[in-house]
Scaffold this motif. Structure first.
Motif, PDB file in Angstrom:
ATOM      1  N   LEU A 152       1.233  29.775  20.061  1.00 51.14           N
ATOM      2  CA  LEU A 152       1.746  28.253  19.645  1.00 51.14           C
ATOM      3  C   LEU A 152       2.389  27.619  20.833  1.00 51.14           C
ATOM      4  O   LEU A 152       2.685  26.298  20.830  1.00 51.14           O
ATOM      5  N   THR A 153       2.947  28.157  21.972  1.00 52.93           N
ATOM      6  CA  THR A 153       3.090  27.484  23.300  1.00 52.93           C
ATOM      7  C   THR A 153       2.067  26.737  23.862  1.00 52.93           C
ATOM      8  O   THR A 153       2.207  25.382  24.004  1.00 52.93           O
ATOM      9  N   ILE A 154       0.834  27.329  23.762  1.00 50.27           N
ATOM     10  CA  ILE A 154      -0.281  26.722  24.287  1.00 50.27           C
ATOM     11  C   ILE A 154      -0.778  25.416  23.579  1.00 50.27           C
ATOM     12  O   ILE A 154      -0.911  24.298  23.901  1.00 50.27           O
ATOM     13  N   LEU A 155      -0.551  25.770  22.067  1.00 53.50           N
ATOM     14  CA  LEU A 155      -0.904  24.655  21.066  1.00 53.50           C
ATOM     15  C   LEU A 155      -0.016  23.381  21.223  1.00 53.50           C
ATOM     16  O   LEU A 155      -0.448  22.144  21.248  1.00 53.50           O
ATOM     17  N   PHE A 156       1.193  23.639  21.296  1.00 53.98           N
ATOM     18  CA  PHE A 156       2.296  22.492  21.195  1.00 53.98           C
ATOM     19  C   PHE A 156       2.604  22.006  22.366  1.00 53.98           C
ATOM     20  O   PHE A 156       3.524  21.223  22.617  1.00 53.98           O
ATOM     21  N   ALA A 157       2.205  22.811  23.680  1.00 50.16           N
ATOM     22  CA  ALA A 157       2.681  22.329  25.004  1.00 50.16           C
ATOM     23  C   ALA A 157       1.488  21.711  25.691  1.00 50.16           C
ATOM     24  O   ALA A 157       1.613  20.572  26.615  1.00 50.16           O
ATOM     25  N   SER A 158       0.181  21.935  25.333  1.00 47.47           N
ATOM     26  CA  SER A 158      -0.924  21.368  25.891  1.00 47.47           C
ATOM     27  C   SER A 158      -1.662  20.332  24.939  1.00 47.47           C
ATOM     28  O   SER A 158      -1.924  19.364  25.337  1.00 47.47           O
ATOM     29  N   ILE A 159      -2.141  20.907  23.780  1.00 44.40           N
ATOM     30  CA  ILE A 159      -3.003  20.319  23.098  1.00 44.40           C
ATOM     31  C   ILE A 159      -2.416  19.296  22.129  1.00 44.40           C
ATOM     32  O   ILE A 159      -2.773  18.002  22.178  1.00 44.40           O
ATOM     33  N   PRO A 161       1.332  18.035  22.207  1.00 46.26           N
ATOM     34  CA  PRO A 161       2.862  18.177  22.636  1.00 46.26           C
ATOM     35  C   PRO A 161       3.630  17.521  22.111  1.00 46.26           C
ATOM     36  O   PRO A 161       4.210  16.435  22.105  1.00 46.26           O
ATOM     37  N   ILE A 162       4.043  17.925  20.578  1.00 50.18           N
ATOM     38  CA  ILE A 162       5.171  17.265  19.716  1.00 50.18           C
ATOM     39  C   ILE A 162       6.209  18.204  19.622  1.00 50.18           C
ATOM     40  O   ILE A 162       7.288  17.560  19.023  1.00 50.18           O
TER      41      ILE A 162
END
Length: 324
Positions: A152-159, A161-162
């Motif tokens: 989840l960190t990778i998804l919402f920090a890189s892909i 970022p919301i």
């Protein structure tokens, strides 16, 4: 009232056993707190190490240390942190609120969504939604908490970022009370979701199985035969009885929620007791670690007592006074 007093007495005895066991296990573990404290000062001689051990009572026999610690706990004194030089109770109380917020949000998310998914799946046990719930439950239960948090960190920090992926609030936040609540809520989404997913999967499968069993009961068929609306049959007659095993599991899983919070708080840098426990392990800060374990055990015991009492609210026919 007698039942409640009996449960409280048992809880106190259980906490005493937990305190003793934790103290012995931690003190018998490898590592010297005096060496860690001296290392923070850039190293020290044997005389300084001996002075540190004397100051914190580490030079006394183990059973003597245990007796002193237990007498202090009875008086409400959990000791002083080796690293922060502050009372342990102050450190824990400053971190207790964020942990309770995270755990309760995760528990609420897991129970509400899990029961809702289970109820929908039970209406058509062989349908697509039932199979979808089964797949999601299996994946959610099998995925480790720290792995889910990192994904989840990778998804919402890189892909995408919301959403914020670190801390409890923005470092440079400026605003009123309502804006602060919204800011904390945004930071809470990912940690609570990460912690709640594995339990959501369990509640969904449990609710599905319980509802399928209850929907086949005679009183449900009778209600349908009388023309009672289906929504009332499902949510008033069936769900009220199917929720009892869910309450049981929710109470039993509270301890797992607390332990899972340690990993989640570390992944998302959430300023709760889990993060404090992790840092205390690295620093060999025994009093703080023991204090965190004590508060965690106390929260679990209280959760189990509240779970038992909630049975009476969910079904007044249950006579809690007669239970052992």
């Amino acid at each position: 009232m007698v039942y409640l007093l009996r449960r409280l007495a048992f809880g106190v005895l259980l906490l005493a056993g937990v305190v003793i066991l934790n103290f012995l296990l931690i003190r018998l573990a490898p590592g010297d707190p005096a060496a860690v404290i001296a290392g923070e000062m850039g190293g020290a001689s044997q005389e300084v190490l001996a002075s540190i051990r004397e100051r914190y009572g580490l030079d006394k026999p183990l059973l003597v240390q245990l007796g002193i610690y237990l007498s202090n706990v009875v008086r409400g004194d959990l000791g002083e942190s080796y690293f922060f030089n502050r009372p342990v109770i102050d450190l824990i109380l400053s971190r207790l609120g964020p942990t309770i917020l995270l755990v309760m949000a995760a528990q609420l998310l897991a129970i509400v969504l899990g029961v809702f998914m289970g109820v929908l799946a039970s209406l058509k046990p062989q349908g697509f939604l039932s199979g979808f719930v089964a797949v999601i439950s299996t994946v959610g239960y099998a995925a480790p908490v720290f792995w889910t948090g990192m994904m989840l960190t990778i998804l919402f920090a890189s892909i995408f970022p919301i959403l914020p992926v670190e801390g409890m609030s923005s470092a440079r936040f400026r605003g009123g009370t309502f804006d602060y609540i919204l800011n904390v809520a945004r930071h809470l989404i990912l940690p609570a979701t990460t912690l709640g997913i594995i339990f959501l999967a369990q509640y969904a499968r449990l609710a599905r199985a319980a509802m399928i069993d209850v929907l086949g009961a005679d009183y449900v068929r009778t209600a349908r035969a009388k023309g009672v609306p289906e929504s009332r049959v499902v949510f008033k007659h069936a769900l009220r009885n199917a929720v009892l095993p869910i309450l049981t599991v929710a109470g039993l899983q509270f301890g797992n929620l607390i332990s899972g919070a340690l990993l989640v708080e570390t992944v998302f840098n959430w300023p709760g007791m889990g993060r404090l426990a992790f840092d205390s392990i690295l620093r060999r800060d025994y009093p703080v670690l023991l204090g965190v374990l004590f508060f965690s055990a106390m929260m679990v015991v209280l959760a189990n007592i509240l779970t038992d009492l909630s049975y009476r609210l969910a079904d007044p026919r249950i006579n809690t006074e007669g239970r052992s």
